[in-house]
Design a protein around this motif. Sequence first.
Motif, PDB file in Angstrom:
ATOM      1  N   LYS A   1       0.913  -1.137  -0.109  1.00 39.88           N
ATOM      2  CA  LYS A   1       0.033  -0.093   0.013  1.00 39.88           C
ATOM      3  C   LYS A   1       0.883   1.164  -0.329  1.00 39.88           C
ATOM      4  O   LYS A   1       1.926   1.153   0.668  1.00 39.88           O
ATOM      5  CB  LYS A   1      -1.010   0.095   1.333  1.00 39.88           C
ATOM      6  N   VAL A   2       0.359   2.330  -0.859  1.00 39.24           N
ATOM      7  CA  VAL A   2       1.140   3.470  -0.784  1.00 39.24           C
ATOM      8  C   VAL A   2       1.195   4.329   0.679  1.00 39.24           C
ATOM      9  O   VAL A   2      -0.065   4.138   1.261  1.00 39.24           O
ATOM     10  CB  VAL A   2       0.667   4.517  -1.776  1.00 39.24           C
TER      11      VAL A   2
ATOM     12  N   GLU B   1       1.224  -3.581   8.068  1.00 32.12           N
ATOM     13  CA  GLU B   1       2.069  -2.513   8.757  1.00 32.12           C
ATOM     14  C   GLU B   1       1.464  -1.193   8.750  1.00 32.12           C
ATOM     15  O   GLU B   1       1.760  -0.133   9.330  1.00 32.12           O
ATOM     16  CB  GLU B   1       3.533  -2.457   7.833  1.00 32.12           C
ATOM     17  N   LEU B   2       0.212  -1.078   8.365  1.00 29.76           N
ATOM     18  CA  LEU B   2      -0.226   0.166   8.248  1.00 29.76           C
ATOM     19  C   LEU B   2      -0.763   0.574   9.863  1.00 29.76           C
ATOM     20  O   LEU B   2      -1.302  -0.104  10.365  1.00 29.76           O
ATOM     21  CB  LEU B   2      -1.589   0.287   7.301  1.00 29.76           C
TER      22      LEU B   2
ATOM     23  N   HIS C   1      12.368   8.560  -5.976  1.00 28.08           N
ATOM     24  CA  HIS C   1      12.054   7.387  -5.383  1.00 28.08           C
ATOM     25  C   HIS C   1      12.376   7.298  -3.833  1.00 28.08           C
ATOM     26  O   HIS C   1      12.905   8.281  -3.488  1.00 28.08           O
ATOM     27  CB  HIS C   1      12.953   6.153  -6.178  1.00 28.08           C
ATOM     28  N   GLY C   2      11.927   6.314  -3.371  1.00 25.98           N
ATOM     29  CA  GLY C   2      12.092   6.285  -1.733  1.00 25.98           C
ATOM     30  C   GLY C   2      11.298   5.128  -1.396  1.00 25.98           C
ATOM     31  O   GLY C   2      10.537   4.422  -2.038  1.00 25.98           O
ATOM     32  N   GLN C   3      11.428   5.017   0.131  1.00 24.90           N
ATOM     33  CA  GLN C   3      10.368   3.930   0.367  1.00 24.90           C
ATOM     34  C   GLN C   3       8.954   4.539   0.902  1.00 24.90           C
ATOM     35  O   GLN C   3       8.867   5.188   1.799  1.00 24.90           O
ATOM     36  CB  GLN C   3      11.037   3.593   1.923  1.00 24.90           C
ATOM     37  N   ILE C   4       8.234   4.274  -0.192  1.00 26.39           N
ATOM     38  CA  ILE C   4       6.989   4.951  -0.233  1.00 26.39           C
ATOM     39  C   ILE C   4       5.735   3.943  -0.118  1.00 26.39           C
ATOM     40  O   ILE C   4       4.417   4.392  -0.142  1.00 26.39           O
ATOM     41  CB  ILE C   4       6.478   5.549  -1.477  1.00 26.39           C
ATOM     42  N   SER C   5       6.035   2.640   0.138  1.00 27.46           N
ATOM     43  CA  SER C   5       5.096   1.728   0.350  1.00 27.46           C
ATOM     44  C   SER C   5       5.301   0.840   1.519  1.00 27.46           C
ATOM     45  O   SER C   5       6.580   0.647   2.004  1.00 27.46           O
ATOM     46  CB  SER C   5       4.549   0.877  -0.954  1.00 27.46           C
TER      47      SER C   5
END
Length: 165
Positions: A65-66, A158-159, A149-153
């Motif tokens: 999930k974003v 984990e939400l 870019h990056g850690q986006i999801s």
Amino acid sequence: MSVPATLNSYLQNKSCAYDTLSHTFSSTASEAALLSAVPMKQMVKAVVVHDHNHYMLAAVPAMNKVMLPQLEQITGCRTVLAKESEIKRIFGDCETGAVPALGQAYGLDVIWDDALNEDEDLYIEAGDHRSLIHLKREQFQALMKNHRHGQISCAPEELYDLTHY
């Protein structure tokens, strides 16, 4: 349906050779991965967002999930999910709900998840509900080299609140 003209032209202009993988009808990227026997982490899901001024596409592994707060940190703006009617206008030569994760072909800024660096093979929706485009990691990285870019999801479990989609 074959690969939409917009996407095919973009890939040809980038000298990106690709192959396609057919499957039975699917309504989501996750389902397309399952029907194609593609590992979920290799299937790239497209999530279209906007900041009320312009549209962007987040490319993330299909099982994730974003995380909007992380996406907003990278973009510097507050984002919301685009509506289906907005997405259809942008991706006019694609079937509704079959958005390719190469939004730059359609003039969108793309932010991609670092997790997509982990696998040799990646698959994206080909613009319909019955085929995927297969790219090697190096091809995907070359197409994304000028995009943030990056850690986006993250995994759904984990939400921690409802600001993730």
